[in-house]
Scaffold this active site. Structure first.
Site, short mmCIF file in Angstrom:
data_model
loop_
_atom_site.label_atom_id
_atom_site.label_comp_id
_atom_site.label_asym_id
_atom_site.label_seq_id
_atom_site.Cartn_x
_atom_site.Cartn_y
_atom_site.Cartn_z
N CYS A 1 -16.25 -56.45 45.46
CA CYS A 1 -14.82 -56.60 45.65
C CYS A 1 -14.40 -56.27 47.14
O CYS A 1 -13.29 -56.70 47.33
CB CYS A 1 -14.04 -55.80 44.39
SG CYS A 1 -14.38 -54.22 44.21
N ASN A 2 -15.00 -55.22 47.59
CA ASN A 2 -14.38 -54.57 48.88
C ASN A 2 -15.00 -55.06 50.08
O ASN A 2 -14.85 -54.63 51.30
CB ASN A 2 -14.51 -53.13 48.73
CG ASN A 2 -16.33 -52.59 48.66
OD1 ASN A 2 -16.93 -53.28 48.45
ND2 ASN A 2 -16.39 -51.42 49.09
N LYS B 1 -17.30 -49.78 27.52
CA LYS B 1 -17.80 -50.99 27.25
C LYS B 1 -18.16 -51.57 28.46
O LYS B 1 -17.40 -51.89 29.46
CB LYS B 1 -16.33 -52.17 26.67
CG LYS B 1 -16.88 -53.33 26.12
CD LYS B 1 -15.99 -54.47 26.10
CE LYS B 1 -15.80 -55.31 27.28
NZ LYS B 1 -17.14 -55.89 27.74
N PRO B 2 -19.48 -51.84 28.48
CA PRO B 2 -20.00 -52.60 29.57
C PRO B 2 -19.96 -53.92 29.59
O PRO B 2 -19.52 -54.73 28.40
CB PRO B 2 -21.59 -52.24 29.49
CG PRO B 2 -21.65 -51.24 28.44
CD PRO B 2 -20.40 -51.58 27.40
N SER C 1 -11.45 -58.43 37.44
CA SER C 1 -10.73 -59.43 38.13
C SER C 1 -9.24 -59.05 37.81
O SER C 1 -8.88 -58.36 36.69
CB SER C 1 -10.83 -60.77 37.41
OG SER C 1 -10.42 -60.82 36.09
N HIS D 1 -10.88 -44.57 46.57
CA HIS D 1 -11.08 -46.14 46.60
C HIS D 1 -9.81 -46.70 45.73
O HIS D 1 -10.11 -46.33 44.47
CB HIS D 1 -12.25 -46.61 45.98
CG HIS D 1 -12.86 -48.05 45.92
ND1 HIS D 1 -12.79 -48.85 47.21
CD2 HIS D 1 -13.03 -48.83 45.18
CE1 HIS D 1 -13.20 -50.01 46.91
NE2 HIS D 1 -13.22 -50.09 45.38
N GLU E 1 -9.01 -50.95 39.04
CA GLU E 1 -9.62 -51.59 40.43
C GLU E 1 -10.00 -53.12 40.39
O GLU E 1 -10.80 -53.34 39.58
CB GLU E 1 -10.76 -50.73 40.69
CG GLU E 1 -11.06 -51.15 42.03
CD GLU E 1 -12.79 -51.25 42.27
OE1 GLU E 1 -12.96 -51.90 43.15
OE2 GLU E 1 -13.42 -50.63 41.81
#
Length: 478
Positions: A282-283, A173-174, A227, A447, A248
């Site tokens: 996010c990184n 699901k995009p 999130s 990651h 992630e």
């Protein structure tokens, strides 16, 4: 306006529902296309197709599955420019970065294909005479993938490539904010020999389609990027079926700048890490700790670098360094955190407000000085082109500040002293640490975040094995 559909069992398929989602260009607010706001039955149809295809797909030798990944990569490389433009239109990143995302996606598919002959089991010593113990790595079955909007095209490959290589099938699901690149991805794979049902794309909102995917008993693992709040909801939805989760989640990456650091290098790297994709990564560095001895010089140079940053509509002006924030909610979050920091005593050195534009949610490149550890701007993920700066006395205090956070994804340290760098790496509680460089991972790394930044990880050998389960066989010789 074009109306796109779900991609199920190898073809574009009408949704069972009537509702549609209009996709907007965040640079100007103009509508681009619509996709289905999929129903529970749409998701179940896609899962059934994936389940039906999985056994035969898993029977193929891994080298054949790798050939399918390489075919997709080849198709992507023939369409770099139109794919990049689609990403820029719906997500707002600059064209150069969109092109990089597309080519990196193709490279990632090829890289994962290289693991076809490298997946290893184990032979274990037995306590019994005449017995052999074998450990095999087997596919999980059907994988569910839920994508974010910030690197939407690459994340398709990050989830699908290791899943397919190890014999799984997948339903993705995009994000409802950026579904059009996924449509283009489906158009490309429809032109390859990939069997129907191996990759399925279902559009829709997280509350319905995402929840249906995560809560289904037909999946063996749900892989989500996004999130912390949504990740928690995904875990809750998966819990009744004891479904494996791979998450992630957010980050609040600290950058520690020691007094002996190359200040110009640190400024360049931190700025690059903060304005890439409008700070919506996010990184990338979200809070900076600078040693008091160099704080004045550092802030002056960082301010100059941020002031010189050009932003705007990436399709109207290809010279800009970043584009708009994704939507009003994203803009408001950034602005509220900046305003809250100022109210708590921080000072705006540059920026600090919405960028001038007739349309689109642009935010000025911003530096905040005088920040304190307890401020929300230091503790909460901002996801915008904002750099809050805190001063520290010594390395002990810097490490304590860095670790004082719910997140644990990435971090960075700037120093010329190898001993200091090694000590920081041992004591900083984050999944990744970058020494004297910008925050951006390699596909052969791993990651993965600590604490609320996630469970499991992606990339490299360990990322491949996330999509497998062990099967131990005891063979007794007669």
């Amino acid at each position: 306006m074009t109306h796109y559909e779900n991609f199920i069992n190898g073809q574009f398929t009408l949704s069972n529902g009537k509702d549609r989602i209009t996709v907007l260009n965040p640079a100007n607010g103009q509508p681009l296309a619509t996709v289905p706001d999929s129903t529970l039955s749409d998701v179940d149809t896609a899962l059934s197709a994936a389940k039906a295809a999985q056994k035969e797909w898993a029977k193929r030798p891994s080298v054949q599955r790798a050939q399918a990944l390489r075919a997709i990569a080849s198709s992507i490389r023939k369409q770099v420019e139109p794919l990049a433009r689609t990403i820029t239109e719906e997500q707002g990143k600059i064209l150069d970065l969109a092109r990089t995302e597309v080519t990196f996606t193709a490279d990632y598919l090829d890289y994962m294909a290289e693991w076809a002959r490298r997946i290893e089991g184990e032979i274990l010593e037995s306590d019994r005479p005449g017995e052999t113990i074998l450990l095999f790595r087997q596919p999980i079955g059907v994988i569910g993938g839920i994508l974010p909007w910030n690197f939407p095209f690459f994340l398709i490959a990050r989830k699908a490539a290791p899943a397919l290589l190890t014999g799984n099938t997948i339903v993705i699901k995009p994000s409802e904010e950026t579904p059009l690149n996924a449509v283009k991805f489906c158009e490309l794979i429809a032109q390859t020999d990939l069997p129907a049902g191996v990759i399925n794309i279902v559009h829709g909102r997280g509350a319905i389609a995402g929840k249906a995917l995560a809560s289904s008993s037909k999946i063996g693992m749900i892989s989500f990027t996004g999130s912390v709040e949504t990740g928690s909801a995904v875990m809750a939805a998966a819990a009744p079926n004891i479904t494996k989760v791979n998450l992630e989640l957010g980050g609040k990456a600290p950058a520690i700048v020691l007094a002996d650091a190359d200040i110009d290098l640190a400024v360049k790297a931190i700025k690059a890490s903060r304005v890439i994709n409008s700070g919506q990564v996010c990184n990338c560095a979200e809070r900076v700790y600078v040693q008091g001895k160099i704080s004045t010089e550092f802030v002056e140079k960082l301010t100059a670098a941020m002031k010189s940053t050009k932003y705007g509509d990436p399709l109207a002006d290809t010279s800009v360094e970043y584009g708009p924030l994704i939507n009003h909610s994203g803009y408001k979050k950034v602005d509220d955190l900046v305003r809250g920091a100022v109210a708590a005593g921080a000072s705006v050195v540059t920026g600090g407000k919405r960028g001038v534009s007739e349309a689109g949610y642009y935010y000025e490149p911003t530096v905040l000085a005088g920040c304190k550890q307890e401020m929300d701007i230091i503790q909460r993920e901002s996801f915008g082109p904002v750099i809050p700066v805190v001063t520290f006395d010594d390395l002990d205090q810097a490490i304590a500040f860095a670790n004082d956070c719910d997140y644990g994804l990435t971090s960075s340290v700037y120093t010329r002293d190898l001993n200091v760098a090694l000590r920081a790496c041992q004591e900083i509680q984050f999944g990744e640490t970058y020494i004297n460089r910008e925050n951006f991972e390699a596909m052969q790394g791993f990651h993965a975040g600590w604490r609320k930044s996630g469970i499991g990880g992606a990339d490299g050998k360990h990322g491949v094995y996330e999509f497998t389960q062990s099967h131990v066989v005891y063979v007794q010789r007669s």
